[in-house]
Design a protein around this motif. Structure first.
Motif, short mmCIF file in Angstrom:
data_model
loop_
_atom_site.label_atom_id
_atom_site.label_comp_id
_atom_site.label_asym_id
_atom_site.label_seq_id
_atom_site.Cartn_x
_atom_site.Cartn_y
_atom_site.Cartn_z
N SER A 37 8.91 -4.03 5.28
CA SER A 37 9.98 -3.26 6.08
C SER A 37 11.01 -2.61 5.53
N LYS A 40 8.38 2.11 1.61
CA LYS A 40 7.36 3.02 2.10
C LYS A 40 6.20 2.90 1.66
N ASN A 54 14.04 2.49 6.83
CA ASN A 54 13.19 2.39 7.80
C ASN A 54 13.83 1.95 9.16
N ASN A 260 1.74 4.32 8.36
CA ASN A 260 3.38 4.41 8.01
C ASN A 260 3.50 2.74 7.95
N TYR A 263 7.25 1.32 7.74
CA TYR A 263 7.87 1.54 9.27
C TYR A 263 7.44 0.66 10.25
#
Lengths: 341, 238
Positions: A37, A40, A54, A260, A263
């Motif tokens: 978290s 990236k 994020n 992602n 994210y």
């Protein structure tokens, strides 16, 4: 001493599947998800540490996320009370009838059994289609057809009705709770000339409050994670105009459609935090509105209360405290939680 | 309860034949077979291991009992989304993708809901039974296997029914982990119908929707009492 060791080892041998499973499929993934978290990560290149970016992006740079959060909160705050209200209503009807109760229960519980499946979501999609039965009925009353798939609010309403219709499991738990309220209490109230409403508010609701709390917690958590209906009804798009973009669906899209992963992990942790806060609030405020009857209760409810409820709520508290401690907030609930264990 | 009765179309049994032909060259029979394999393996694993763990918690005193029990109840409430991404990554690294392994193997480590269900049930069995067996020289595993296991059959049946439902209607797992259409489940087959939706496809799709609900309904009607009792004594289904 040797015997004691053996006793411990036997115990651990029996629960070892759970311990291994917990470590491999829950604890390690949770740690990885927490780490991801802050990165990236797109599965192909190694994760790149980006700190709180994020989390910051979620609330400042991603209107779609904020929107999905709004839609989900609407879904939870409208859907769960409606579902519980409806469940209680049906449970009270079933509680008064003595004959054919088995058949009624079957009829009312069936939606919950089949309700989560793809087939029912497809059916629901069809019922609310432009030429579907709902618009047909509206037409019968002279009301114009509603474009359920064109209007984001209508689409959310469609999802909420589906969730309300799946009331069976909470209804059964209410029913079990209602069966525990002795008839004498109602009789005594009747003798004193109490009206139906008065009996409902003064006897039924207070005596059922612990059951209501239990249902509320479980339903809130499961509502927050709703995925299949939104995915099927909107064909994975969350449309129209993100009207059915529930949190789980948006998380799924970020992770597995846009890759992602970092994210999506951050989204998952915000969800955990939100669920923790919600259960924490329910748990905290419950002291003022949950009424625990003193004296003997029947076996199932006593066990649910003493084991299920207290441990579930204490673990909710623990979960909350894990989250809050991580974010550097007060950890008051954890001490209470610890005392239950 | 069928979709047909809600639709103003004339009866067309041909939809069933047409639907059975399936999508993308795969007959619905393939999807049904795949679903059954997943359901049976997963259910066996879940029920067996959960009974073992439940016995461990109910009839053994050990250091850390309370802690592990608390953890077990906590995982019951943990939103699955939190571990979704890392689990996917782990299974990718293990090369488990496009097989039923990510869906069934975790079931072999016990399912908290079932553990709790059986635990509650074992608690209703008198402890004197254990004592008598222990005096007769029965070890813990024999006690589990010979005495407790036959007695907790009702709760195991309840767990098995639930496991059946959850795996049968599971969509997220297959969507994430199964890539080749020859391995698709019923849920995914229906979803494929929806994706290739055109006006002419609605009939066959509903025919298959009804078909996909048949095992679920059958089990419900056969075990209705079991389910209702199982739920109202444990009261935990979300």
């Amino acid at each position: 001493m040797g015997q004691r060791l053996r006793k411990n080892l036997t115990g651990y041998a029996f629960i070892s599947p759970f311990i291994i499973g917990f470590l491999c499929f829950t604890l390690v993934p949770m740690a990885i998800s927490l780490y991801l978290s802050f990165t990236k990560y797109n599965l192909f290149a190694p994760p790149r540490w980006i700190g709180f970016d994020n989390y910051i992006k979620m609330f400042t740079g991603d209107p779609k996320y904020v929107h999905s959060l709004k839609v989900t909160l609407l879904y939870v705050f409208i859907g769960v009370p409606l579902r519980l209200g409806f469940a209680l209503f049906v449970a009270m009807i079933l509680n008064t009838r003595s004959r054919m109760v088995g058949a009624y229960r079957t009829m009312y519980y069936l939606p919950s059994i089949i309700g989560g499946s793809v087939a029912v979501s497809i059916m629901w999609r069809n019922i609310f289609s432009d030429t579907g039965i709902i618009n047909g009925m509206l037409g019968f009353f002279g009301l114009g057809p509603v474009s359920w798939f064109g209007n984001p609010n209508a689409a959310l309403f469609m999802l909420i009705t589906l969730s309300v219709w799946q009331f069976g499991s909470s209804m059964l738990i209410f029913l079990a709770g209602l069966k525990n309220i002795s008839g004498e209490m109602y009789e005594a109230a009747s003798v004193d000339g109490a009206s139906f409403l008065r009996k409902f508010f003064k006897i039924t609701l207070p005596l059922l409050s612990s059951v209501i709390l239990f249902n509320m917690v479980m339903q809130t958590i499961s509502a927050f994670m709703t995925f299949v209906p939104a995915y099927i009804i909107s064909k994975g798009e969350g449309g129209p105009m993100d009207g059915t973009m529930l949190y789980s669906l948006y998380l799924f899209r970020q992770a597995f459609m846009f890759n992602n992963m970092g994210y999506a992990s951050a989204m998952a942790w915000v969800m955990l935090l939100l669920v923790g806060i919600m259960t924490g609030i329910l748990f905290k405020t419950s002291k003022s509105w949950v009424f625990y009857e003193s004296g003997e209760e029947s076996e199932p409810w006593r066990t649910i209360k003493s084991n299920g409820l207290s441990i579930i709520f204490s673990s909710a508290g623990l979960l909350l405290s894990c989250c809050t401690r991580y974010f550097g907030w007060s950890s008051a609930p954890s001490r209470r939680a610890a005392s239950y264990l | 309860m069928t979709a047909q009765t809600l639709l103003p179309h004339p009866w067309e049994w041909g939809n069933y034949a047409k639907g059975w032909e399936g999508v993308a060259g795969y007959s619905f029979g393939v999807f049904i077979k795949n679903s059954f394999v997943i359901v049976i393996v997963a259910t066996f694993g879940a029920v067996f291991s959960s009974s073992l763990v439940a016995f461990g918690f109910a009839r053994n005193k050990f250091i850390g009992h309370g802690l592990w029990f608390g953890i077990m109840m906590m995982t019951l409430m943990l939103p699955a989304d939190v571990v979704l991404v890392p689990q996917y990554i782990i299974y990718t690294k293990l090369n488990w993708l496009d097989s039923i392994r990510p869906i069934v193997i975790p079931q072999f480590f016990g399912v908290p809901f079932f553990i709790f269900l059986m635990l509650q049930f074992i608690r209703t069995i008198p402890a004197e039974l254990d004592e008598a067996a222990t005096i007769d020289g029965c070890g813990k595993f024999r006690l589990y296997y010979k005495i407790i296991l036959p007695l907790i059959r009702p709760s195991m049946a309840t767990a098995a029914i639930f496991s059946f439902y959850w795996r049968w209607e599971d969509l997220l797992g297959p969507v994430l982990y199964l890539n080749s259409p020859s391995k698709y489940t019923v849920s995914m087959g229906l979803k494929m119908f929806l994706d290739s939706e055109s006006v002419s496809n609605w009939g066959p799709m509903f025919a298959m929707s009804v078909l996909s609900l048949t095992p679920v309904m059958l089990i419900f009607f056969i075990f209705q009492k079991q389910i209702v009792d199982g739920i109202s004594t444990s009261g935990l289904k979300g």
